[in-house]
Motif scaffolding. Sequence first.
Motif, PDB file in Angstrom:
ATOM      1  N   THR A 133       0.832  -1.202   0.000  1.00 18.48           N
ATOM      2  CA  THR A 133       0.000   0.000   0.000  1.00 18.48           C
ATOM      3  C   THR A 133       0.866   1.251   0.000  1.00 18.48           C
ATOM      4  O   THR A 133       2.096   1.177   0.144  1.00 18.48           O
ATOM      5  CB  THR A 133      -0.886   0.005   1.252  1.00 18.48           C
ATOM      6  OG1 THR A 133      -0.019  -0.014   2.400  1.00 18.48           O
ATOM      7  CG2 THR A 133      -1.822  -1.199   1.290  1.00 18.48           C
ATOM      8  N   VAL A 134       0.234   2.415  -0.114  1.00 22.29           N
ATOM      9  CA  VAL A 134       0.968   3.687  -0.080  1.00 22.29           C
ATOM     10  C   VAL A 134       1.746   3.842   1.231  1.00 22.29           C
ATOM     11  O   VAL A 134       2.937   4.187   1.210  1.00 22.29           O
ATOM     12  CB  VAL A 134       0.013   4.881  -0.339  1.00 22.29           C
ATOM     13  CG1 VAL A 134       0.721   6.201  -0.065  1.00 22.29           C
ATOM     14  CG2 VAL A 134      -0.499   4.832  -1.772  1.00 22.29           C
ATOM     15  N   PRO A 135       1.147   3.605   2.418  1.00 20.33           N
ATOM     16  CA  PRO A 135       1.949   3.713   3.646  1.00 20.33           C
ATOM     17  C   PRO A 135       3.133   2.739   3.661  1.00 20.33           C
ATOM     18  O   PRO A 135       4.206   3.081   4.159  1.00 20.33           O
ATOM     19  CB  PRO A 135       0.953   3.376   4.759  1.00 20.33           C
ATOM     20  CG  PRO A 135      -0.383   3.694   4.189  1.00 20.33           C
ATOM     21  CD  PRO A 135      -0.275   3.366   2.727  1.00 20.33           C
ATOM     22  N   ARG A 136       2.946   1.561   3.108  1.00 22.48           N
ATOM     23  CA  ARG A 136       4.060   0.607   3.049  1.00 22.48           C
ATOM     24  C   ARG A 136       5.139   1.105   2.096  1.00 22.48           C
ATOM     25  O   ARG A 136       6.322   0.947   2.356  1.00 22.48           O
ATOM     26  CB  ARG A 136       3.549  -0.773   2.641  1.00 22.48           C
ATOM     27  CG  ARG A 136       2.770  -1.437   3.755  1.00 22.48           C
ATOM     28  CD  ARG A 136       2.320  -2.833   3.418  1.00 22.48           C
ATOM     29  NE  ARG A 136       1.780  -3.452   4.617  1.00 22.48           N
ATOM     30  CZ  ARG A 136       0.634  -4.108   4.664  1.00 22.48           C
ATOM     31  NH1 ARG A 136      -0.095  -4.267   3.576  1.00 22.48           N
ATOM     32  NH2 ARG A 136       0.226  -4.621   5.800  1.00 22.48           N
ATOM     33  N   ARG A 137       4.742   1.713   0.989  1.00 19.93           N
ATOM     34  CA  ARG A 137       5.727   2.295   0.061  1.00 19.93           C
ATOM     35  C   ARG A 137       6.537   3.392   0.748  1.00 19.93           C
ATOM     36  O   ARG A 137       7.729   3.547   0.489  1.00 19.93           O
ATOM     37  CB  ARG A 137       5.039   2.855  -1.175  1.00 19.93           C
ATOM     38  CG  ARG A 137       4.665   1.830  -2.225  1.00 19.93           C
ATOM     39  CD  ARG A 137       4.179   2.513  -3.482  1.00 19.93           C
ATOM     40  NE  ARG A 137       3.444   1.855  -4.511  1.00 19.93           N
ATOM     41  CZ  ARG A 137       2.799   0.711  -4.510  1.00 19.93           C
ATOM     42  NH1 ARG A 137       2.782  -0.014  -3.459  1.00 19.93           N
ATOM     43  NH2 ARG A 137       2.153   0.251  -5.548  1.00 19.93           N
ATOM     44  N   LYS A 138       5.867   4.167   1.595  1.00 18.46           N
ATOM     45  CA  LYS A 138       6.574   5.237   2.326  1.00 18.46           C
ATOM     46  C   LYS A 138       7.614   4.649   3.277  1.00 18.46           C
ATOM     47  O   LYS A 138       8.710   5.198   3.411  1.00 18.46           O
ATOM     48  CB  LYS A 138       5.575   6.111   3.079  1.00 18.46           C
ATOM     49  CG  LYS A 138       4.752   6.992   2.159  1.00 18.46           C
ATOM     50  CD  LYS A 138       3.789   7.853   2.944  1.00 18.46           C
ATOM     51  CE  LYS A 138       2.972   8.731   1.997  1.00 18.46           C
ATOM     52  NZ  LYS A 138       1.970   9.533   2.704  1.00 18.46           N
ATOM     53  N   ALA A 139       7.275   3.557   3.934  1.00 21.85           N
ATOM     54  CA  ALA A 139       8.244   2.898   4.816  1.00 21.85           C
ATOM     55  C   ALA A 139       9.416   2.364   3.995  1.00 21.85           C
ATOM     56  O   ALA A 139      10.575   2.483   4.401  1.00 21.85           O
ATOM     57  CB  ALA A 139       7.573   1.758   5.588  1.00 21.85           C
ATOM     58  N   LEU A 140       9.123   1.802   2.824  1.00 21.34           N
ATOM     59  CA  LEU A 140      10.171   1.279   1.944  1.00 21.34           C
ATOM     60  C   LEU A 140      11.092   2.378   1.429  1.00 21.34           C
ATOM     61  O   LEU A 140      12.299   2.177   1.291  1.00 21.34           O
ATOM     62  CB  LEU A 140       9.545   0.558   0.747  1.00 21.34           C
ATOM     63  CG  LEU A 140       8.948  -0.807   1.017  1.00 21.34           C
ATOM     64  CD1 LEU A 140       8.068  -1.251  -0.141  1.00 21.34           C
ATOM     65  CD2 LEU A 140      10.046  -1.817   1.296  1.00 21.34           C
ATOM     66  N   ALA A 141      10.510   3.536   1.154  1.00 15.30           N
ATOM     67  CA  ALA A 141      11.282   4.643   0.585  1.00 15.30           C
ATOM     68  C   ALA A 141      12.363   5.138   1.544  1.00 15.30           C
ATOM     69  O   ALA A 141      13.336   5.756   1.115  1.00 15.30           O
ATOM     70  CB  ALA A 141      10.351   5.796   0.208  1.00 15.30           C
ATOM     71  N   LYS A 142      12.211   4.862   2.824  1.00 12.99           N
ATOM     72  CA  LYS A 142      13.180   5.320   3.830  1.00 12.99           C
ATOM     73  C   LYS A 142      14.376   4.375   3.976  1.00 12.99           C
ATOM     74  O   LYS A 142      15.326   4.684   4.680  1.00 12.99           O
ATOM     75  CB  LYS A 142      12.481   5.467   5.184  1.00 12.99           C
ATOM     76  CG  LYS A 142      11.406   6.525   5.191  1.00 12.99           C
ATOM     77  CD  LYS A 142      10.663   6.525   6.516  1.00 12.99           C
ATOM     78  CE  LYS A 142       9.459   7.450   6.458  1.00 12.99           C
ATOM     79  NZ  LYS A 142       8.607   7.294   7.638  1.00 12.99           N
ATOM     80  N   ILE A 143      14.325   3.236   3.318  1.00 10.50           N
ATOM     81  CA  ILE A 143      15.422   2.273   3.438  1.00 10.50           C
ATOM     82  C   ILE A 143      16.603   2.739   2.595  1.00 10.50           C
ATOM     83  O   ILE A 143      16.455   3.070   1.435  1.00 10.50           O
ATOM     84  CB  ILE A 143      14.976   0.860   2.998  1.00 10.50           C
ATOM     85  CG1 ILE A 143      13.905   0.343   3.957  1.00 10.50           C
ATOM     86  CG2 ILE A 143      16.172  -0.097   2.951  1.00 10.50           C
ATOM     87  CD1 ILE A 143      13.358  -1.017   3.589  1.00 10.50           C
TER      88      ILE A 143
END
Length: 153
Positions: A133-143
């Motif tokens: 989902t979008v919130p999961r993509r945001k968490a991924l983007a911080k890696i």
Amino acid sequence: NLSAHVQRHRELVDGIVQQVLACAPELVVVEGLQFSVKEKDSSLTRRGFLWWAVAEGLVHGGAPIVEVAPSQIKQFATGKGNASKSEVVAAYASAWPDAARGANVQDRADAAFAAALGVAWLRRGEVLPFRITVPRRKALAKIREPISPPRAA
């Protein structure tokens, strides 16, 4: 006694590092250290030593490692970075209904979603039991990029 503590920590670190490296992981996701300590809790120094010693062993062993914040794991699990432990456990139960529970269910839930973060970062999300989902993509983007390049599957 100090000698017994040193020996126990060495055995624990060596065991963890050996087990992880034996899997030849494509990526290792580690949760960053948190520095909240209540009263005279000495566990912070023990956890800090273990964290750094395991990280050192994995780096020297050539494992590709990324460090993620607890808030990233929570965001990936629940959609919000400030989720409670019970919310993460509920998401774990929903995603993996047949997974082990027991006394350490909060740790298992965190570990499962940290691993899922790594799977999604490697662009293998199709094996996960949920959508990215979008919130999961945001968490991924911080890696950030791993210390060593990811190994090929």
